[in-house]
Design a protein around this motif. Structure first.
Motif, PDB file in Angstrom:
ATOM      1  N   SER A 229       0.845  -1.184   0.000  1.00  0.00           N
ATOM      2  CA  SER A 229       0.000   0.000   0.000  1.00  0.00           C
ATOM      3  C   SER A 229       0.885   1.239   0.000  1.00  0.00           C
ATOM      4  CB  SER A 229      -0.913   0.018   1.232  1.00  0.00           C
ATOM      5  OG  SER A 229      -1.711   1.181   1.230  1.00  0.00           O
ATOM      6  N   ILE A 279      -3.131  -0.330   5.058  1.00  0.00           N
ATOM      7  CA  ILE A 279      -3.443   0.797   4.171  1.00  0.00           C
ATOM      8  C   ILE A 279      -2.657   2.016   4.613  1.00  0.00           C
ATOM      9  CG2 ILE A 279      -5.444   1.522   5.528  1.00  0.00           C
ATOM     10  CD1 ILE A 279      -5.252   1.652   1.699  1.00  0.00           C
ATOM     11  N   SER A 329      -9.908   1.872   4.805  1.00  0.00           N
ATOM     12  CA  SER A 329      -9.345   2.748   3.776  1.00  0.00           C
ATOM     13  C   SER A 329      -9.067   4.112   4.379  1.00  0.00           C
ATOM     14  CB  SER A 329     -10.310   2.881   2.592  1.00  0.00           C
ATOM     15  OG  SER A 329      -9.736   3.654   1.558  1.00  0.00           O
ATOM     16  N   ASN A 379     -13.577   3.059  -0.493  1.00  0.00           N
ATOM     17  CA  ASN A 379     -12.314   3.702  -0.820  1.00  0.00           C
ATOM     18  C   ASN A 379     -12.395   5.169  -0.440  1.00  0.00           C
ATOM     19  OD1 ASN A 379      -9.980   4.749  -2.655  1.00  0.00           O
ATOM     20  ND2 ASN A 379      -9.885   2.523  -2.787  1.00  0.00           N
ATOM     21  N   THR A 429     -12.080   2.934  -6.931  1.00  0.00           N
ATOM     22  CA  THR A 429     -10.857   3.457  -6.336  1.00  0.00           C
ATOM     23  C   THR A 429     -10.832   4.972  -6.492  1.00  0.00           C
ATOM     24  OG1 THR A 429      -8.437   3.276  -6.265  1.00  0.00           O
ATOM     25  CG2 THR A 429      -9.470   3.194  -8.432  1.00  0.00           C
TER      26      THR A 429
END
Length: 821
Positions: A229, A279, A329, A379, A429
């Protein structure tokens, strides 16, 4: 066994098991319905469309599981299950494999001396990664593609030139995962190696230094990386043994290593080996462990760590006591997470409503977003959020200055609002100010800011609603002539239909066609342009071909004889684009030079005289031409610097030069340098600027300029006040245009229903064609119109005297699908 599915394409699966084979498998005899232990194979099938590396589990009658662990590349894969006769069965798919959408057909039936057949369809989605202003996509075939800003090599293409359409990163086909940071990229290959490229000022590439890279370079020599990530300037990654590693910028302790010193190579975070997911946000980090607990560290000035305060942490600290976190996220200053029960939670900065809680107050601990418990994926963008529900609906909220929420406007939202009415979203995304999403059919949509081509649309205009970008649909280009149509499919094949009295369909005869017929057997056609009664087309090797009427030398073959099949124009192989007008042709080469031939009665060739030419002649000596449009007897072209140029007939002011004098050499239209595209009709011209505004000038006897009247214009005038026009096409005396939201609009002459509005009344201003918002391209002929939809289907309407609509009906005043396309 694992099957590799072609990307972006739905694969049909036939599950047919012959009774003869079943009886043979059971010893060749029939079995009694009372014998449930040695009964015949009753349910069987084949499976295709599952990407390599994934497993699919089918459930029988809600109890017995049939797991297919694909390890080979045979396609299709056959299976069979013994089940007793006389019973009703249902085959279901409890959980879809990651990055797939699978549908089961004929899922229920009763086994009674016959085989129960089941059809399964699977689609492999592309894996998306949106960085600051660049985008990456990994196809199901393992190839990696990039587009957008590239000032520090973040696209991995070996240079620093931005791309506004997808470009493949190298030639490798073994990419497994990708993550895009602020201006850099990390990716994992199938063999577990980790690769990095782009900005490296803080050592975020993990290569042991701070030098940027313009192409992928391996991070160390380890081959056990499983996930990565990329945050804004720091990187986190997981190894196969469950350990967590970090490197890059560490000013706020976002690496979790206990200090604030940057690292330029991977360093293990603590000693735990049970990390399941990680993340990286802007300056904070979060990770989920195998026991379902959530941990956070780094910057915490607005509570983005969810720890109940605003004190930064330099090592991982558990968020509350819950152990049912599923996924998380992180955005610029806010965090989103979904629990195992499908509930959605948010915390951190909320100045623009990005938490979705109905206000703009920050939160320093997790707060549930609404009461729904069907959230599937999420996201967090820079200051906005997106999430997909189990039913495939897409929702967005937060900052929306550039339309990144996809709601058709630029107004912020403080609570989740559905994007459109579709229920077919598979993944989404979010970048800094742009968004990409994948639909269940594998097609890719993009919207939001697009200053550097990060949407991959080929034009740099902002989009406020999802617009299809990369697609594998069954079309490439379509062009309408006076009474004929020609089109190229995605497989490179060329097709024609309609009037053919001069051989303009290229089929070797002069017989009209009322349905699409393939032109020859070649499959390397890339683009084409149909003039009044002639056609020019470019092949993949850069060669140019012409056929049809040639009375004025418009085919460029050195004579004036008609051709009934495609014939190559000269020996050059560097042709880029071509435009066929009424009896003349212009084309641009790869070097940016412009060439013209054919009829020149009004100086439309731009060669300084009015003499016809039967072979290509260069127009002036400039080599910066970007696009050209040949009309009836006038020509417009755009240069690389965004300037617009015109020449040829000007009786109605169609050159836009403020008068009605003809020109026989190119002359600049005004002084603007923001022209993006232009289209020429019989005596009128339309053009789109880079800001999405639409402009018109020239003849207006039927309202074809869309300005609300029938007065001609001698200089460009804006059509309404909208700034969301994406494409325009000028027919003989009618005009069609597509907006960024995929809606189609028409105006002008409508004698044969060529506007598609359900009647034959002319319009003097743009009017929407139906209510659909999935139009991709449009082309206008003399009295007929063609348009392709996002799903690759082709529609036609207007006059059909010669079969140019691909059917035998005289005319259609509304879009009708072309049969067999």
């Amino acid at each position: 066994m694992r099957l590799i599915a072609p990307p972006f394409r739905l694969l049909s699966v036939g599950l047919i098991l012959l009774l003869m084979a079943l009886l043979t498998a059971c010893g060749g005899g029939s079995s009694s319905t009372d014998d449930t232990s040695e009964d015949t194979y009753a349910v069987g099938g084949t499976l295709t469309g599952l990407e390599q590396g994934h497993t699919i589990t089918l459930q029988l009658n809600g109890a017995s599981d049939l797991t297919l662990d694909h390890t080979a590349n045979d396609n299709p894969y056959s299976f069979a299950v013994k089940l007793p006769h006389g019973s009703a069965y249902e085959v279901t798919l409890p959980a879809e494999p990651p990055q797939h959408h699978c549908t089961i057909h004929n899922a229920t039936g009763t086994v009674d001396g016959a085989v129960m057949n089941v059809d399964v369809e699977c689609t492999a989605f592309p894996v998306l990664a949106a960085g600051g202003v660049h985008t990456l996509a990994m196809k199901a075939d393992g190839t990696l593609w990039a587009w957008g800003q590239n000032n520090v090599g973040q696209l991995g293409l070996g240079d620093t030139e931005k791309r506004d359409t997808p470009a493949q990163v190298g030639s490798d086909t073994d990419w497994a995962a990708v993550s895009a940071g602020g201006a850099y990229t990390l990716a994992v290959k199938d063999d577990g190696t980790l690769w990095a490229w782009g900005e490296n000022y803080f050592g975020q590439l993990g290569l042991g230094d701070t030098d940027d890279r313009h192409a992928p370079e391996q991070v160390g020599s380890d081959s056990d990386w499983v996930a990565v990530s990329a945050g804004r300037h720091h990187t986190l990654a997981l190894k196969a043994d469950g350990t967590l590693w970090a490197w890059g910028r560490n000013y706020f302790g976002q690496l979790g290593l206990g200090g604030t010193t940057n690292r330029n190579a991977p360093e293990q975070v603590g000693s735990h080996s049970d990390w399941a997911g990680v993340i990286g946000g802007d300056r904070h980090s979060l990770a989920v462990r195998e026991d379902g607990t959530l941990w956070s560290w780094g910057q915490n000035n607005v509570g983005q760590l969810g720890l109940g305060d605003t004190v930064e942490r330099r090592r991982p600290e558990q968020v509350g006591n819950d152990s049912d976190w599923a996924t998380v996220s992180a955005g610029l200053l806010h965090t989103l997470a979904v629990k195992n029960d499908g509930t959605l939670w948010a915390w951190g900065g909320n100045g623009f409503g990005q938490l979705g809680l109905g206000d703009t107050d920050n939160r320093d601990a997790p707060v549930q977003v609404g009461s729904d418990n069907d959230w599937a994926a999420l996201n967090a963008g820079q200051r906005y959020s997106l999430a997909v529900k189990n039913d495939g609906s897409l929702w967005s909220w937060g900052w929306n200055d550039f339309g990144e929420l996809g709601l058709g406007d630029t107004d912020d939202r403080h609570a989740p609002e559905q994007v459109g009415g579709g229920m077919e979203w598979a993944a989404v995304t979010a970048g800094m100010y742009h968004t990409l999403g994948v639909k269940a059919d594998g097609t890719l949509r993009a919207w939001g800011r697009n200053d550097f081509g990060e949407l991959g649309l080929g034009v740099m205009v902002y989009i406020t609603s999802p617009l299809q970008t990369v697609t594998e649909a069954d079309w490439a280009a379509a062009s309408a002539g006076q009474y004929q149509t020609q089109a190229v499919k995605a497989d490179g094949s060329l097709w024609g239909w309609g009037r053919n009295h001069s051989g303009q369909l290229g089929l070797g005869d002069t017989d009209d066609r009322h349905a699409p017929v393939q032109v020859g057997g070649d499959s390397d056609w890339t683009s084409l342009s149909v003039g009044r009664e002639h056609t020019l087309a470019v092949k993949a090797d850069g060669t140019l071909w012409g056929w049809g009427q040639n009375y004025n030398g418009q085919l460029g073959l050195g004579d004036t004889d008609d051709r009934k099949t495609p014939e190559r124009v000269g020996s050059d192989s560097d042709w880029a684009t071509v435009s066929a007008g009424t009896g003349y042709t212009l084309a641009v080469k790869d070097d940016g030079t412009l060439w013209a031939w054919g009829r020149n009665s009004h100086g439309q060739l731009g060669l300084g005289d009015t003499n016809n030419r039967d072979a290509p002649v260069q127009v002036a000596s400039d080599n910066d031409w970007a696009a050209v449009s040949a009309g009836s007897r006038h020509t417009l072209a755009v240069k690389n610097d965004g300037t617009l140029w015109a020449w040829g007939r000007n009786s109605d002011g169609q050159l836009g030069l403020g008068d009605t004098d003809n020109r026989d050499v190119p002359e600049q239209v005004g002084s603007d340098t923001d022209w993006a595209a232009v289209s020429t009709g019989s005596g009128h011209t339309l053009a789109v600027k880079t800001d999405g505004t639409l402009w018109a000038w020239g003849r207006n006897s039927d309202g074809q300029l869309g300005l609300g009247d029938t007065d001609e214009r001698h200089a460009p005038e804006q059509v309404g006040g909208d700034s969301d026009w994406a494409a325009v096409t000028a027919g003989w005396q009618h005009t069609l245009a597509i907006k960024n939201d995929g809606t189609l609009w028409g105006w002008g002459l409508n004698l044969y229903g060529q506007l598609g509005l359900g009647d034959t009344d002319g319009r003097h201003a743009p009017m929407q064609v139906g209510s659909d918002s999935d139009w991709a391209t449009v082309a206008a002929g003399r009295y007929h119109t063609l348009a392709v939809k996002d799903d690759g289907t082709l529609r036609a309407w207007g006059r059909n005297r010669f079969g140019q609509l691909g059917q035998r009906t005289y005319r259609f005043d509304q879009p009708q699908e072309v049969p067999g396309w």
